[in-house]
Each structure stands twice: as structure tokens, then as C-alpha cells.
Design an enzyme around this catalytic site. Structure first.
Site, mmCIF file in Angstrom:
data_model
loop_
_atom_site.group_PDB
_atom_site.id
_atom_site.type_symbol
_atom_site.label_atom_id
_atom_site.label_comp_id
_atom_site.label_asym_id
_atom_site.label_seq_id
_atom_site.Cartn_x
_atom_site.Cartn_y
_atom_site.Cartn_z
ATOM 1 N N HIS A 1 -6.897 -6.647 1.632
ATOM 2 C CA HIS A 1 -5.886 -5.705 1.155
ATOM 3 C C HIS A 1 -4.491 -6.048 1.679
ATOM 4 O O HIS A 1 -3.501 -5.900 0.970
ATOM 5 C CB HIS A 1 -6.293 -4.299 1.604
ATOM 6 C CG HIS A 1 -5.329 -3.223 1.257
ATOM 7 N ND1 HIS A 1 -4.838 -3.042 -0.022
ATOM 8 C CD2 HIS A 1 -4.744 -2.252 2.023
ATOM 9 C CE1 HIS A 1 -4.012 -2.005 -0.038
ATOM 10 N NE2 HIS A 1 -3.931 -1.515 1.186
ATOM 11 N N ASP B 1 -0.687 -4.766 -3.658
ATOM 12 C CA ASP B 1 -2.046 -4.232 -3.697
ATOM 13 C C ASP B 1 -2.117 -2.706 -3.647
ATOM 14 O O ASP B 1 -2.894 -2.139 -2.876
ATOM 15 C CB ASP B 1 -2.882 -4.838 -2.574
ATOM 16 C CG ASP B 1 -4.356 -4.958 -2.981
ATOM 17 O OD1 ASP B 1 -4.614 -5.354 -4.128
ATOM 18 O OD2 ASP B 1 -5.242 -4.657 -2.155
ATOM 19 N N SER C 1 0.835 -1.198 0.000
ATOM 20 C CA SER C 1 0.000 0.000 0.000
ATOM 21 C C SER C 1 0.875 1.254 0.000
ATOM 22 O O SER C 1 1.655 1.465 -0.919
ATOM 23 C CB SER C 1 -0.953 -0.046 1.203
ATOM 24 O OG SER C 1 -1.992 0.883 1.064
#
Length: 327
Positions: A287, A177, A152
Site C-alpha cells: 500500500h 493508492d 492514502s
């Protein structure tokens, strides 16, 4: 304004709101003793997964960064967590990777146990400079083979660091992700999401329980390691602007791990069709792929090292675990 009081988390085995006592008793097993829930969500210590916790003081500054290290031989898998996480986000995966590679996981500025002269400065330039400074302090001018791994926000930092082309012996880039298009689109909703997050808990166990039942994580053991060290955070547009083109321009072997193909934007779709990077879709996860499925994540990283022969002799396997994924 003080946040509204939080409703108590429903204990395992409790009936749904509105159920009569008789129907709830018939539908679910008896409610377990409180100590069972406390034990299930009790914090786990980092030392079960990493070999060392080190404080890295950056020369001529007030900045001291906390890093977790799992030492063995082979290349260095240098891990950068997402916003609001900590270096312990990679704990379970590190315990699986460390037999084939060295794993270093850093608490970024404003997170975990790192302390700096300005913990509120989370600009992408500052975060990138921090990573470069830590790498140089640890390894000097002759570092071992390095693979940057970022989740992220940490993925954005990893891309910016790689794009600067200042890390000697950088051999690989793994981004987890984060895609510019979907990240930028989601920023408009981020403040609402943060405002709705639970802010206060009666115990660490309840915070860990919330993170799995109502928060972003699915793996209880990973939450038990990583959640106690996490901090509140704010997102920033600059983390993601121009990220896809910057990722494609990085002159190293690259892999993008995604929780779903709908996350690809146009630039990455074209780049993937042109073979500019490898894409792996990890199914049935959220996630935080490295936390939800640490064993599969570790296998993807080690396969990436082996396939690209990173390190003095690469990483040799008698048998490489094959995962069900789409390239």
C-alpha cells in the site's frame, strides 16, 4: 483492558515453531548475533534524505507544523502522508527527487512532530485547512509551481485541497493508492486491524523490525526512517466519501498511482477511459508505494512534472527512466 502480551519476534535464522533442534539446524543457517538484528533495524536520521526540518507556526493560532524540506530548484512537490505515517514516509523518495525539484513533506495534525490546539481533530475539513495554512505561511501569495502528492488519507486531503481551488499556482495532483470504493469498503475492517496491531515494543529496533516482518512496509531503510515518528490513528468515513468524483473534478493534471487494478471503482474506471487522469499501476509493492519502491516512485513523479512541463521551464532530463507500468 490491557492488550495481551506480544510474542517475541522471531530472529532471522530461527527455525519455525514446532521444529526439532536437529531439523531446524539442518534447514537454516546459524542464528546471527543479536547485535546484527539491532544494526539492521536501527533508526536512520532524516538528515540523510532531507536538507532541513522546519517548524511552521500558523499566525494567530497555537498550531505549529513540522515539515521536512529538500531544497533545489524547480517546482515544489508537496507531500502528504497517510494516517499513522509521518512526513518521513517520503524520505527515501525525496532524496531521489530533490535534484530535479523541491520536496516538502509535512507532518499532518496529530502525527509526527506537529503540535496543534486539538491534535484529535482529524476531520477532512480541518486537515485540508491545515495544508492550505502551511502553504500560505511558507509561500505567501506568490507560491512557486506546486504539485500536491498524497498517500492514502493524505491523498484524500490532497484531493479536498485541490478541489477548493484556493492554492495559487497549483499545477498537479498525484494520489497514491486511495480509491473511494475500496477505501469505504475497508473501513468496516479497520478497527479490527488496528486492534490487532502491535502496541508495545522493547526497543525502537523491534518496532521497525515488526513493521517490515508483520506490518505494512517492505522496504527496511524506509521503515528505519519513518517508523520512529509514527503515531496511532483512527480512520474516518468522511475522508473518503465522494472522493472519486471530487478527484475527477479537480482542474489540474492528475495521476493515480495504484498497487493493483482491482482498487478502481466505477467512477474512476469511467473517468480513466475518458482520459480524465493518468493511471499508473506499480507492481510488486504494498500500500505504501512511496516507501516500498522509492526510486520508481520518484521517477513517476519526475516524469509527471516533465511531461506536463510544470515549473518555469519544466524539468529537463537527458534520459527519463522508463518503468514497466500500465496506463
Amino acid at each position: 483492558m490491557e492488550p495481551a502480551p506480544l510474542a517475541s519476534l522471531q530472529e532471522e535464522g530461527e527455525g519455525e515453531p514446532g521444529e526439532s533442534p536437529s531439523s531446524a539446524a539442518a534447514a537454516v543457517p546459524p542464528r546471527p548475533a543479536t547485535h546484527h538484528s539491532l544494526h539492521k533495524y536501527a533508526p536512520l536520521d532524516w538528515s540523510a534524505y532531507f536538507d532541513e526540518e522546519r517548524r511552521v507556526a500558523i499566525p494567530d493560532t497555537e498550531d505549529v507544523f513540522n515539515v521536512y524540506m529538500a531544497e533545489s530548484e524547480g517546482p515544489v512537490v508537496f507531500c502528504l502522508h497517510g494516517g499513522g505515517y509521518s512526513g518521513l514516509s517520503f524520505a527515501l523518495a525525496a532524496s531521489r527527487m530533490k535534484e530535479k525539484a523541491r520536496v516538502v513533506s509535512m507532518d499532518l495534525r496529530g502525527h509526527g512532530k506537529s503540535t496543534t490546539s486539538d491534535d484529535s481533530d482529524l476531520s477532512i475539513e480541518t486537515l485540508s485547512s491545515d495544508v492550505i495554512a502551511v502553504l500560505h505561511t511558507l509561500y505567501g501569495d506568490s507560491p512557486p509551481a506546486i504539485i500536491l502528492v498524497g498517500h492514502s488519507m493524505g491523498g484524500s486531503v490532497a484531493i479536498h485541497v485541490a478541489a477548493k481551488k484556493v492554492i495559487r499556482n497549483l499545477h498537479g495532483l498525484v494520489v497514491i493508492d486511495v480509491v473511494e470504493g475500496t477505501a469505504m469498503a475497508s473501513l468496516i475492517h479497520m478497527q479490527k486491524i488496528l486492534a490487532n496491531r502491535a502496541q508495545h515494543f522493547p526497543s525502537i529496533e523491534k518496532a521497525i523490525e515488526w513493521s517490515v516482518k508483520g506490518g505494512p512496509l517492505r522496504n527496511i531503510d524506509s521503515a528505519r526512517v519513518s517508523i520512529p515518528s509514527t503515531l496511532k490513528y483512527d480512520e474516518s468515513r468522511e475522508w473518503y466519501e465522494g472522493l472519486s468524483e471530487k478527484f475527477l473534478s479537480c482542474p489540474v493534471q492528475k495521476v493515480l498511482l495504484l498497487a493493483g487494478t482491482d482498487r478502481l471503482d466505477r467512477a474512476l474506471t469511467i473517468g480513466q477511459m475518458q482520459g480524465k487522469f493518468q493511471m499508473v499501476v506499480v507492481r510488486h509493492t504494498g500500500h505504501a508505494i512511496q516507501e516500498d519502491v522509492p526510486e520508481e516512485f520518484a521517477s513517476h513523479i519526475l516524469n509527471f512534472i516533465a511531461r506536463n512541463k510544470i515549473g518555469p521551464n519544466g524539468v529537463e532530463f537527458h534520459r527519463i527512466v522508463q518503468m514497466n507500468h500500465h496506463l
